[in-house]
Write an enzyme that holds these catalytic residues in place. Structure first.
Site, short mmCIF file in Angstrom:
data_model
loop_
_atom_site.label_atom_id
_atom_site.label_comp_id
_atom_site.label_asym_id
_atom_site.label_seq_id
_atom_site.Cartn_x
_atom_site.Cartn_y
_atom_site.Cartn_z
N TYR A 18 87.82 56.49 25.40
CA TYR A 18 89.24 56.13 25.37
C TYR A 18 89.58 55.41 26.67
O TYR A 18 89.24 55.89 27.76
CB TYR A 18 90.10 57.39 25.23
CG TYR A 18 91.58 57.11 25.24
CD1 TYR A 18 92.28 56.92 24.06
CD2 TYR A 18 92.28 56.98 26.45
CE1 TYR A 18 93.63 56.63 24.06
CE2 TYR A 18 93.63 56.69 26.47
CZ TYR A 18 94.31 56.52 25.28
OH TYR A 18 95.64 56.22 25.29
N GLU A 20 95.95 49.80 24.88
CA GLU A 20 95.20 51.01 24.55
C GLU A 20 94.00 50.63 23.69
O GLU A 20 94.14 49.99 22.66
CB GLU A 20 96.09 51.99 23.79
CG GLU A 20 95.41 53.33 23.55
CD GLU A 20 96.23 54.23 22.63
OE1 GLU A 20 96.56 53.82 21.51
OE2 GLU A 20 96.54 55.36 23.05
#
Ligand code: GDP
Ligand code: MN
Length: 390
Positions: free
Chosen positions: A109, A197
């Site tokens: 992530y 993101e």
């Protein structure tokens, strides 16, 4: 303003941020050509909507044949995709991104976000990327790492190395990761973004870093100097009433409740919503009509409010500083007469010429309740909307 995944990836390519080969489909007739130019006998079919959680909702599928690709495209295109991030209605799938699949070894992530607390751009990383990042954040918060970027010096080599070490990257991956983070930071600043993101950022079986997903948010306040971003905005993914309000220069945000608010001033609008909540009501929106309220603006605001079928009561709260309350009152009466409004309206006026304004309402033919005290006004609209609850 949100970008679609394919738009985010087009932007990544301009900044040498690694992605896989992919093409956008907007009509089934394009499928054959796209399948031929992307990949060989396996493809990833990805619904383009402004919402995450697509994977778990059937909006991201790996297909192993042209026939399967055709079926998935036909199933998704024109449908509404409901994920845990959308409302019950879902988001319209008007386009599909078709990508070459890659062989995943690890899912990481990576996000860059404007952090309001530290007033810095923050790099957020986790070795536990993929579809369950929300669960990781809740159950293992220590696995989410945060690194603020000092705006004076920018992103620093030492902090990049630290991040790579924390992620357990070998030298080869670290070299790729450091480049990637520098490029994202450059893009972030140059394009006035408020969020990037990448989940997952994958490590492939041949040890390459690739951005498999892309969520990019552009700071709305900077759109005036990012004309290219403004051009690629997809209105079909936005709230209809919010779009209309934006065109009219009204600050409007849709909410889930039933009591509409029309207020001048953002602070007063927030306080009004708080008060409705405190007394057990649910606001249907945030609406700041601004300082220069007149009859035309009141009508425009009412039109947006009334197009929301959940609304069964309106609380108008105006503080007259420069604006005169009697002019506002005339505007409300005019609007109520012209628009034939059949739900209760409670008006609270305070400030310049408030008395005259309330007097006008009292003497008019429209059923508008006037109330000088804000607490009482909030209680009144809750009571009236409960009575007529749909
Ligand atoms: P999201 O669910 O909306 O966040 O959509 P993503 O783009 O993150 O896709 C969901 C999941 O699909 C990812 O976490 C991956 O596990 C998987 N996925 C996406 N692209 C590929 C690919 O090229 N190959 C494989 N094997 N899986 C993929
Ligand atoms: Mn994702």
């Amino acid at each position: 303003m949100n970008l679609h995944e394919y738009q985010a990836k087009n932007l990544y390519r301009k900044y040498d941020i690694p992605t896989t080969k992919g093409k956008l489909l907007t009509h089934p007739s394009q499928l054959d050509d796209i399948l031929r130019s992307v990949g060989k006998n396996k493809w990833v079919i990805k619904a383009q909507v402004h919402a995450g959680g697509r994977g778990k909702a059937g909006g991201v599928v790996l297909v192993n044949s042209k026939k399967e690709a055709n079926e998935e495209v036909r199933r998704l295109l024109g449908s509404n995709l409901v994920t845990h991030q959308t409302n019950a209605q879902g988001q319209a799938v008007n386009s599909i991104y078709i990508e070459e699949p890659c062989e995943i070894k690890d899912e990481i992530y990576l996000a860059f976000i404007v952090d309001r607390t530290s007033q810095r751009i923050m790099i957020i990383t986790s070795s536990e990327g993929g579809m369950d990042i929300e669960e990781v954040a809740e159950r293992f918060p220590e696995k989410i790492l945060r690194n603020p970027i000092n705006p004076i010096v920018g992103i620093m080599p030492a902090q990049c190395r630290q991040i790579c070490e924390d992620l357990g990257f070998d030298k080869d991956l670290s070299v790729q990761m450091i480049d990637l983070m520098k490029n994202i930071y450059k893009m972030f600043v140059q394009k006035d973004l408020s969020l990037v993101e990448i989940n997952p950022l994958v490590v492939t079986k041949d040890n390459k870093l690739i951005c498999l997903d892309g969520k990019v948010v552009v700071d709305n306040s900077a759109l005036y100097r990012q004309p290219k971003m403004n051009e690629i905005r997809d209105d079909s993914q936005e709230d209809e009433r919010e779009l209309k309000a934006e065109k009219l220069d009204l600050n409007y945000v849709s909410l889930d409740g039933n009591i509409a608010c029309m207020v001048n001033g953002a602070g007063l609008a927030m306080a009004t919503m708080d008060l409705i909540k405190t007394h057990g009501g649910e606001p249907a929106n945030f609406l700041d009509v601004g300082g220069s309220v007149n009859e035309k603006r009141v009508i425009e605001a009412f039109e947006i409010i009334l197009s929301d079928t959940k609304v069964n009561g309106i609380l108008v709260n105006i503080f007259g500083g420069i604006v005169r309350c009697d002019i506002i009152a005339a505007g409300i009466i005019g609007a109520a007469e012209k628009m034939n409004i059949n739900i209760p309206i409670v008006v609270r006026l305070e400030g310049t010429n408030a008395k005259e304004g309330l007097e006008l309402i009292k003497n008019s033919n429209v059923t508008v309740y006037e109330e000088a005290d804000l607490d009482k006004a909030a209680l009144k609209i809750i009571e009236l909307s409960n009575k007529g609850a749909k």
